[in-house]
Design a protein around this motif. Structure first.
Motif, PDB file in Angstrom:
ATOM      1  N   TRP A  96     -16.118  37.328   2.669  1.00  0.00           N
ATOM      2  CA  TRP A  96     -16.889  36.203   3.197  1.00  0.00           C
ATOM      3  C   TRP A  96     -16.097  35.447   4.257  1.00  0.00           C
ATOM      4  O   TRP A  96     -16.557  35.272   5.388  1.00  0.00           O
ATOM      5  CB  TRP A  96     -17.288  35.260   2.056  1.00  0.00           C
TER       6      TRP A  96
ATOM      7  N   GLY B  10     -18.124  31.493   1.156  1.00  0.00           N
ATOM      8  CA  GLY B  10     -16.693  31.431   1.404  1.00  0.00           C
ATOM      9  C   GLY B  10     -16.069  30.120   0.993  1.00  0.00           C
ATOM     10  O   GLY B  10     -14.880  30.066   0.655  1.00  0.00           O
TER      11      GLY B  10
ATOM     12  N   CYS C 188     -22.099  33.432   4.638  1.00  0.00           N
ATOM     13  CA  CYS C 188     -20.647  33.574   4.485  1.00  0.00           C
ATOM     14  C   CYS C 188     -19.969  32.214   4.347  1.00  0.00           C
ATOM     15  O   CYS C 188     -19.033  32.057   3.557  1.00  0.00           O
ATOM     16  CB  CYS C 188     -20.067  34.323   5.689  1.00  0.00           C
TER      17      CYS C 188
END
Length: 238
Positions: free
Chosen positions: A87, A36, A32
């Motif tokens: 995310w 992200g 993530c």
């Protein structure tokens, strides 16, 4: 009955299973972070901080379910997914859970991997999958956005609760009464009611943001827009 609350306390799941899920959660959160970072920009970064703070504040407010000593609160997966994406959203919820466990003792520290898996990962992923489907089939009006947020929030809470059932099946140490199917049904029923409250809070919050600044709603920016859009970046949701 307190064990039916979403946060898992120390000792409910055995150590080896908790350790496995801690490793899985760490790997997923690492993914993530990497993914992200591509989404973070001048709009998303401050929004992520606001989302995490809002989820933290609302999770401190518990509401009773029936009279059995069971309480529920906003999990935040659907809200985070709508506003900052899956995310970054998963990271926001995970940060809240870590702070709650370390500072407030809400959920066992040894069970952090389990709680993060259920609420930050499963809840957020399930919510965003539903959001992606619903925003493609529903009109992008205020009503369509409200239904999307409500349904995604409600069902993501139920999905997260079933994550606990699987974990209990793998390594449960506490007698919660009944068989596994009974536990799954009880968890689903209780968290369906919790999900109604979460859905109302999520829908209200997302609509408020979308009315003023629809460009801050990640799902509206990231997902394909219908041929005749009902949401304008500058005009809000109709």
């Amino acid at each position: 009955m307190e064990t039916l609350a979403m946060h898992i306390s120390n000792g409910i799941i055995d150590g080896p299973v908790a350790a496995v899920f801690a490793a899985l959660a760490l790997a997923a959160l690492t993914a993530c972070v990497l993914r992200g970072r591509r989404d973070l920009d001048d709009r998303l970064a401050p929004m992520a901080g606001l989302v995490a703070a809002f989820i933290f504040a609302v999770q401190m407010l518990n509401f009773p379910i029936f009279t059995a000593g069971v309480s529920g609160h906003l999990l935040g997966g659907a809200l985070a997914a709508m506003l900052v994406g899956p995310w970054v959203g998963a990271l926001c919820v995970a940060v809240v859970l870590v702070v709650q466990a370390l500072i407030f003792g809400d959920g066992g520290v040894a069970m952090l991997g389990l709680n993060i898996t259920n609420m930050a990962l499963l809840g957020t992923a399930a919510a965003y999958l539903l959001i992606a489907v619903l925003l493609r089939v529903l009109p992008r009006t205020r009503a369509g956005l409200a239904v999307t947020a409500f349904v995604a929030a409600l069902l993501s809470v139920v999905v997260a609760s079933q994550g606990f059932v699987v974990e209990y099946w793998l390594g449960g140490t506490t007698d919660l009464g009944g068989n596994l199917a009974g536990l799954a049904g009880t968890m689903a029923g209780v968290h369906l009611l919790i999900g109604i409250g979460e859905g109302l809070i999520t829908a209200t919050t997302v609509l408020t943001v979308a009315k003023v600044r629809p460009d801050l709603v990640y799902a509206l920016r990231a997902l394909p827009t219908p041929a005749v859009p009902a949401v304008g970046v500058s005009g809000g949701v109709r």
